[in-house]
Enzyme design. Sequence first.
Site, PDB file in Angstrom:
ATOM      1  N   TYR A   1      -4.592   8.464  -6.125  1.00  0.00           N
ATOM      2  CA  TYR A   1      -3.605   7.435  -5.737  1.00  0.00           C
ATOM      3  C   TYR A   1      -3.952   6.886  -4.353  1.00  0.00           C
ATOM      4  CZ  TYR A   1       0.922   5.532  -4.178  1.00  0.00           C
ATOM      5  OH  TYR A   1       1.923   4.734  -3.669  1.00  0.00           O
TER       6      TYR A   1
ATOM      7  N   SER B   1       0.869  -1.173   0.000  1.00  0.00           N
ATOM      8  CA  SER B   1       0.000   0.000   0.000  1.00  0.00           C
ATOM      9  C   SER B   1       0.903   1.218   0.000  1.00  0.00           C
ATOM     10  CB  SER B   1      -0.917  -0.078   1.241  1.00  0.00           C
ATOM     11  OG  SER B   1      -1.663   1.079   1.394  1.00  0.00           O
TER      12      SER B   1
ATOM     13  N   LYS C   1      -5.129   3.019  -2.678  1.00  0.00           N
ATOM     14  CA  LYS C   1      -4.446   2.342  -1.567  1.00  0.00           C
ATOM     15  C   LYS C   1      -5.395   2.149  -0.383  1.00  0.00           C
ATOM     16  CE  LYS C   1      -0.385   2.062  -3.652  1.00  0.00           C
ATOM     17  NZ  LYS C   1       0.169   0.757  -4.065  1.00  0.00           N
TER      18      LYS C   1
HETATM   19  N1  LIG Z   1       8.573   4.585  -3.723  1.00  0.00           N
HETATM   20  C1  LIG Z   1       7.742   5.086  -2.846  1.00  0.00           C
HETATM   21  O1  LIG Z   1       8.031   6.136  -2.243  1.00  0.00           O
HETATM   22  C2  LIG Z   1       6.470   4.391  -2.524  1.00  0.00           C
HETATM   23  C3  LIG Z   1       5.780   4.789  -1.377  1.00  0.00           C
HETATM   24  C4  LIG Z   1       4.604   4.153  -1.068  1.00  0.00           C
HETATM   25  C5  LIG Z   1       4.146   3.115  -1.836  1.00  0.00           C
HETATM   26  N2  LIG Z   1       4.841   2.735  -2.956  1.00  0.00           N
HETATM   27  C6  LIG Z   1       4.297   1.625  -3.739  1.00  0.00           C
HETATM   28  O2  LIG Z   1       5.330   0.703  -4.030  1.00  0.00           O
HETATM   29  C7  LIG Z   1       4.952  -0.069  -5.175  1.00  0.00           C
HETATM   30  C8  LIG Z   1       6.146  -0.199  -6.099  1.00  0.00           C
HETATM   31  O3  LIG Z   1       6.496   1.079  -6.572  1.00  0.00           O
HETATM   32  P1  LIG Z   1       7.996   1.595  -6.580  1.00  0.00           P
HETATM   33  O4  LIG Z   1       8.082   2.709  -5.620  1.00  0.00           O
HETATM   34  O5  LIG Z   1       8.952   0.478  -6.472  1.00  0.00           O
HETATM   35  O6  LIG Z   1       8.042   2.291  -8.022  1.00  0.00           O
HETATM   36  P2  LIG Z   1       8.679   1.817  -9.403  1.00  0.00           P
HETATM   37  O7  LIG Z   1      10.154   1.705  -9.249  1.00  0.00           O
HETATM   38  O8  LIG Z   1       8.130   2.750 -10.420  1.00  0.00           O
HETATM   39  O9  LIG Z   1       8.110   0.348  -9.622  1.00  0.00           O
HETATM   40  C9  LIG Z   1       6.793   0.136 -10.002  1.00  0.00           C
HETATM   41  C10 LIG Z   1       6.698  -1.252 -10.586  1.00  0.00           C
HETATM   42  O10 LIG Z   1       5.322  -1.514 -10.908  1.00  0.00           O
HETATM   43  C11 LIG Z   1       5.307  -2.020 -12.222  1.00  0.00           C
HETATM   44  N3  LIG Z   1       4.012  -1.819 -12.871  1.00  0.00           N
HETATM   45  C12 LIG Z   1       3.336  -0.677 -13.092  1.00  0.00           C
HETATM   46  N4  LIG Z   1       2.178  -0.939 -13.721  1.00  0.00           N
HETATM   47  C13 LIG Z   1       2.129  -2.289 -13.891  1.00  0.00           C
HETATM   48  C14 LIG Z   1       1.209  -3.186 -14.469  1.00  0.00           C
HETATM   49  N5  LIG Z   1       0.065  -2.765 -15.034  1.00  0.00           N
HETATM   50  N6  LIG Z   1       1.485  -4.521 -14.445  1.00  0.00           N
HETATM   51  C15 LIG Z   1       2.620  -4.977 -13.889  1.00  0.00           C
HETATM   52  N7  LIG Z   1       3.563  -4.169 -13.359  1.00  0.00           N
HETATM   53  C16 LIG Z   1       3.310  -2.848 -13.353  1.00  0.00           C
HETATM   54  C17 LIG Z   1       6.432  -1.325 -12.944  1.00  0.00           C
HETATM   55  O11 LIG Z   1       6.743  -2.039 -14.114  1.00  0.00           O
HETATM   56  P3  LIG Z   1       7.333  -1.368 -15.474  1.00  0.00           P
HETATM   57  O12 LIG Z   1       8.825  -1.349 -15.278  1.00  0.00           O
HETATM   58  O13 LIG Z   1       6.871  -2.274 -16.542  1.00  0.00           O
HETATM   59  O14 LIG Z   1       6.733   0.020 -15.565  1.00  0.00           O
HETATM   60  C18 LIG Z   1       7.497  -1.409 -11.872  1.00  0.00           C
HETATM   61  O15 LIG Z   1       8.074  -2.691 -11.848  1.00  0.00           O
HETATM   62  C19 LIG Z   1       3.754   0.647  -5.797  1.00  0.00           C
HETATM   63  O16 LIG Z   1       2.565  -0.073  -5.498  1.00  0.00           O
HETATM   64  C20 LIG Z   1       3.755   1.992  -5.096  1.00  0.00           C
HETATM   65  O17 LIG Z   1       2.461   2.556  -5.022  1.00  0.00           O
HETATM   66  C21 LIG Z   1       5.978   3.353  -3.317  1.00  0.00           C
END
Ligand SMILES: NC(=O)c1ccc[n+]([C@@H]2O[C@H](COP(=O)([O-])OP(=O)(O)OC[C@H]3O[C@@H](n4cnc5c(N)ncnc54)[C@H](OP(=O)(O)O)[C@@H]3O)[C@@H](O)[C@H]2O)c1
Length: 288
Positions: free
Chosen positions: A151, A137, A155
């Site tokens: 967004y 989340s 979540k």
């Molecule tokens: N980083 C933060 O500060 C933060 C904070 C709170 C929550 N989150 C959550 O953490 C999770 C991962 O994000 P991240 O921060 O690691 O960002 P990220 O580096 O942009 O990674 C996102 C991942 O999700 C994949 N993705 C997006 N749409 C998709 C789809 N339709 N089917 C399959 N894969 C898909 C992307 O794949 P592609 O390479 O193909 O685009 C990438 O592997 C998300 O749910 C995000 O909301 C992140």
Amino acid sequence: MSDNAKVWFITGSSTGFGRSLTEAVLKHGDRVVATARKPEQLDSLMQQYPVAAKAVRLDVTNPQDVRDAIKAAIDAFGRIDVLVNNAGFASVGAIEEVSDAAVRRQFETNFFGALDVTRAVLPTLRQQRSGHILNISSVGGFASFGALGIYCATKFALEGVSEALAKEVSPLGIKVTIVEPGAFRTAINGQALAIPDTRIDDYADSTGGILQWLESMDGKQPGDPDKAAEAMIQVVESDKPPLRLALGADAVETIAAKLESVRAELDAWKQVSIDTAFEGAAVGAIGG
Ligand SMILES: NC(=O)c1ccc[n+]([C@@H]2O[C@H](COP(=O)([O-])OP(=O)(O)OC[C@H]3O[C@@H](n4cnc5c(N)ncnc54)[C@H](OP(=O)(O)O)[C@@H]3O)[C@@H](O)[C@H]2O)c1
């Protein structure tokens, strides 16, 4: 790889948390079905771990991909012990600014995608009478922020389902943990940010700064995704994993502030709330 090595199924393994977690789990000695929209992005990792890792194509918005990927996981390793619903992206903009199509796209990935994968994996976990679902989340799944409302709504929805699911599947030996990261240094604030095509001037003061802030934070977020991955492994290894795991001091502080403000408001309006029952009706907490 020991006999009690777990089999992980991770969505969105190409970058960020998904990538860090895939690498950490493999170093830990477990097996991973690493899924990605472009599985070739995982080639080097697959060469390093030809036995313990399998890369599978999976766009979580594609129901056929979901079923094919789960079948590939079972064919390869015979079971799934840990499902990590990680794939996601962030849509930015005031509630009125984000188009209906963009709202639906955001829900398709962050909520309906995770829901579909979960429901498709559950028969396997029920049959095993074991398993752990980690739903990634956000701190934004507990407290909502201006310009991130859509967004956060995805979540919040994920957290609502996760809380109910935890109660439903606990008697079947299946655990659920909601992971709530603060700001972590992944690709999320970069090109993956979904920004509205048209902006409304009236929101320039209230929400306009958020986009600039998010872009300026890209690459400077305090959270280290490799350390987040270790924390998630610790939760999966724990005998008593939490329903919620906040990640980062920013998440801890924001959640604590929200809890305090909800408590204060609940207390301040308690009598008005209570006085709405029919005279003499018995009322207690809902659920349990
Ligand atoms: N980083 C933060 O500060 C933060 C904070 C709170 C929550 N989150 C959550 O953490 C999770 C991962 O994000 P991240 O921060 O690691 O960002 P990220 O580096 O942009 O990674 C996102 C991942 O999700 C994949 N993705 C997006 N749409 C998709 C789809 N339709 N089917 C399959 N894969 C898909 C992307 O794949 P592609 O390479 O193909 O685009 C990438 O592997 C998300 O749910 C995000 O909301 C992140």
